[in-house]
Design a protein around this motif. Structure first.
Motif, PDB file in Angstrom:
ATOM      1  N   VAL A  18      -5.567   1.044   4.200  1.00 22.67           N
ATOM      2  CA  VAL A  18      -5.917  -0.363   4.433  1.00 22.67           C
ATOM      3  C   VAL A  18      -4.761  -1.274   4.041  1.00 22.67           C
ATOM      4  CG1 VAL A  18      -8.365   0.056   4.070  1.00 22.67           C
ATOM      5  CG2 VAL A  18      -6.981  -0.606   2.119  1.00 22.67           C
ATOM      6  N   LYS A  19      -4.754  -2.471   4.656  1.00 22.14           N
ATOM      7  CA  LYS A  19      -3.696  -3.440   4.345  1.00 22.14           C
ATOM      8  C   LYS A  19      -3.786  -3.870   2.889  1.00 22.14           C
ATOM      9  CE  LYS A  19      -2.899  -4.960   9.003  1.00 22.14           C
ATOM     10  NZ  LYS A  19      -3.226  -5.906  10.060  1.00 22.14           N
ATOM     11  N   SER A  20      -5.004  -4.229   2.454  1.00 22.32           N
ATOM     12  CA  SER A  20      -5.212  -4.418   1.020  1.00 22.32           C
ATOM     13  C   SER A  20      -6.678  -4.147   0.718  1.00 22.32           C
ATOM     14  CB  SER A  20      -4.784  -5.817   0.569  1.00 22.32           C
ATOM     15  OG  SER A  20      -5.645  -6.753   1.123  1.00 22.32           O
ATOM     16  N   GLU A  30      -8.949  -4.081   5.800  1.00 19.88           N
ATOM     17  CA  GLU A  30      -8.555  -4.051   7.209  1.00 19.88           C
ATOM     18  C   GLU A  30      -7.692  -2.823   7.466  1.00 19.88           C
ATOM     19  OE1 GLU A  30      -5.985  -6.642  10.351  1.00 19.88           O
ATOM     20  OE2 GLU A  30      -6.622  -7.649   8.521  1.00 19.88           O
ATOM     21  N   SER A  31      -7.975  -2.102   8.542  1.00 18.35           N
ATOM     22  CA  SER A  31      -7.229  -0.877   8.854  1.00 18.35           C
ATOM     23  C   SER A  31      -5.750  -1.167   9.000  1.00 18.35           C
ATOM     24  CB  SER A  31      -7.729  -0.270  10.158  1.00 18.35           C
ATOM     25  OG  SER A  31      -9.056   0.135  10.008  1.00 18.35           O
ATOM     26  N   LEU A  32      -4.967  -0.252   8.479  1.00 15.64           N
ATOM     27  CA  LEU A  32      -3.522  -0.422   8.502  1.00 15.64           C
ATOM     28  C   LEU A  32      -2.971  -0.255   9.916  1.00 15.64           C
ATOM     29  CD1 LEU A  32      -1.516  -1.051   6.319  1.00 15.64           C
ATOM     30  CD2 LEU A  32      -1.199   1.372   5.968  1.00 15.64           C
ATOM     31  N   GLU A  87       3.191   6.092   1.489  1.00 13.08           N
ATOM     32  CA  GLU A  87       2.890   5.115   2.549  1.00 13.08           C
ATOM     33  C   GLU A  87       1.898   5.721   3.538  1.00 13.08           C
ATOM     34  OE1 GLU A  87       7.338   3.017   2.593  1.00 13.08           O
ATOM     35  OE2 GLU A  87       6.887   4.659   3.946  1.00 13.08           O
ATOM     36  N   TYR A 132     -12.006  -2.040  10.168  1.00 17.58           N
ATOM     37  CA  TYR A 132     -11.840  -1.784   8.738  1.00 17.58           C
ATOM     38  C   TYR A 132     -11.911  -0.287   8.466  1.00 17.58           C
ATOM     39  CZ  TYR A 132     -12.443  -6.767   8.323  1.00 17.58           C
ATOM     40  OH  TYR A 132     -12.267  -8.118   8.445  1.00 17.58           O
ATOM     41  N   GLU A 138      -1.846   5.515   2.774  1.00 13.14           N
ATOM     42  CA  GLU A 138      -2.475   4.189   2.736  1.00 13.14           C
ATOM     43  C   GLU A 138      -3.368   4.009   3.956  1.00 13.14           C
ATOM     44  OE1 GLU A 138      -2.468   2.148   0.303  1.00 13.14           O
ATOM     45  OE2 GLU A 138      -0.994   3.287  -0.852  1.00 13.14           O
TER      46      GLU A 138
END
Ligand SMILES: [Ca+2]
Length: 417
Positions: free
Chosen positions: A260-262, A414-416, A255, A330, A258
């Motif tokens: 980015v969101k997707s 998009e940045s997490l 986790e 992003y 990660e």
């Protein structure tokens, strides 16, 4: 009259001065902030500090003692196992590992097959230890993405082989920046004499310095530790309680890496293709920019990558266009192996387009030059203006470059946060 008027004006002016000064300061700060935002888009992305609990060396107490304490607070962790020792002499067993993964949302990572110092073995042994371990764990239903080097011993060769099979590689000896290369993670080791207050200090440091702190525990025991790599259950509980109280974001290793969101990039690892070229990608030149299937890419899909073999002419690789919201931030990551280097470089650009599809300009997002295996171009991006509604990613080799570069796993989204 005139004097009176002047006096009064002056009086009023003097009285208003503090208010004017405050208004002026607020306005300057605001204007400065806006300028700063425009000039340093990346600096306004508020990534959150993170904390990760990791447990090494197959101790049964990871399941029997650590799990209940973390579970009570809804915290997930990564347990790194020596695959060939699972289930031996009271060590954590396959059923417990599966339960950690499938029921409790923990991550199971690998610490090689037999826990040798991988910097001191031959290549054949290295590959067997790294790949063989992943295969064994997978054959038991474990979805393994993370690797920890035995003894934290890493060099470029170990890291490169591990990066082919795993999405992250953990060593020891420090904190991580939030956009750390996932194959260069560091952990802070907790030993029997590490005070709870010391670890609380580390957590505070991660929060104030906006860092990612990975804690490495070995055996957890009830009562007082008797050897260096034991830690008391009470100590672990106190650390978990402190972290929860401080509201630091707690994640497992997968986790944590990660960004980015997707991922908005289609066919980001070039594994899907028709007619010898990856679907969804454009290129300038078929000779300079070609599909390669020799496993020079990175985990999780190392088989296919795009190879730049450059010379006098520039080479370009261009992604699909993706919609962006000019108000959002992003992030992204591009994996590159650069070999046979003699000159030039590879750079990454984000091209911006308006609603009519007209090109508005490009933002430089990073570059690489020199002999590098498993290099990551990491970047953050904020659209340059409100007019930007679409972008594509362009990887560009300068004309007159001489090297081979394998590009893989293009991430952008998009940045997490
Ligand atoms: Ca790939």
């Amino acid at each position: 009259m005139r004097t009176f008027f002047d006096l009064k004006e002056r009086e009023i002016a003097v009285k208003k001065q503090p208010l004017l000064l405050i208004a002026f300061l607020i306005l300057s700060y605001f204007l400065g902030y806006l300028t700063y935002r425009r000039l340093h888009g990346e600096s306004v992305i508020r990534l959150q500090a993170k904390l990760t609990f990791t447990f090494d060396d197959n101790y049964g107490s990871h399941y029997s003692l650590a799990l209940p304490v973390l579970k009570e607070k809804g915290v997930s962790a990564t347990v790194y196992v020596i695959s060939d020792h699972v289930g031996a002499n009271g060590q954590i067993d396959w059923g417990q590992l599966l339960e950690l993964q499938n029921v409790h949302g923990w991550e199971v990572g690998s610490q090689s097959r037999t826990h040798k110092d991988l910097t001191k073995v031959d290549l054949e042994t290295l590959m067997d230890e790294v790949e063989g371990s992943k295969k064994l764990l997978a054959s038991h239903g474990l979805f393994v993405r993370s690797f920890a080097a035995p003894y934290g011993a890493l060099n470029a060769t170990v890291r490169a082989y591990a990066a082919k099979c795993y999405s992250s590689v953990r060593g020891v000896g420090g904190f991580n920046s939030l956009n750390v290369d996932p194959c260069s993670l560091l952990a802070m080791t907790i030993e029997s004499d590490t005070k709870v207050e010391t670890v609380e200090g580390w957590i505070d440091e991660a929060i104030s310095g906006n860092k990612w702190l990975i804690l490495l525990f070995h055996e957890i025991i009830r009562g007082v530790p008797k050897s260096r790599y034991q830690y008391s259950l009470a100590g672990l509980r106190a650390i978990v309680d402190y972290a929860v109280k401080k509201k630091i974001k707690i994640v497992n290793v997968s986790e944590g890496i990660e960004l980015v969101k997707s991922n908005l990039i289609q066919n980001f690892s070039f594994e899907s293709r028709a007619d010898g070229w990856p679907d969804g990608w454009a290129r300038s030149d078929q000779k300079a920019v070609a599909l390669d299937l020799a496993g020079m890419g990175c985990a999780p899909y190392p088989t296919a990558s795009v190879k730049f073999t450059v010379g006098p002419q520039a080479g370009e690789l261009i992604s699909n266009k993706v919609a962006v919201n000019p108000r959002l931030s992003y992030s992204g990551r591009v994996f590159v192996n650069m070999v046979n280097y003699s000159s030039g470089g590879l750079s990454l650009w984000i091209n911006e387009y308006n609603i009519g599809g007209r090109y508005l300009g490009g933002q430089h997002a990073g570059s690489i030059s020199g002999e590098r295996v498993g290099f990551l171009i990491l970047f953050v991006y904020k659209p340059s203006s409100e007019r930007v509604v679409m972008v594509d990613l362009q990887i560009y080799s300068e004309p007159g470059s001489f090297f081979k570069a394998y590009v893989d796993n293009i991430e952008f989204g998009e940045s997490l946060g």
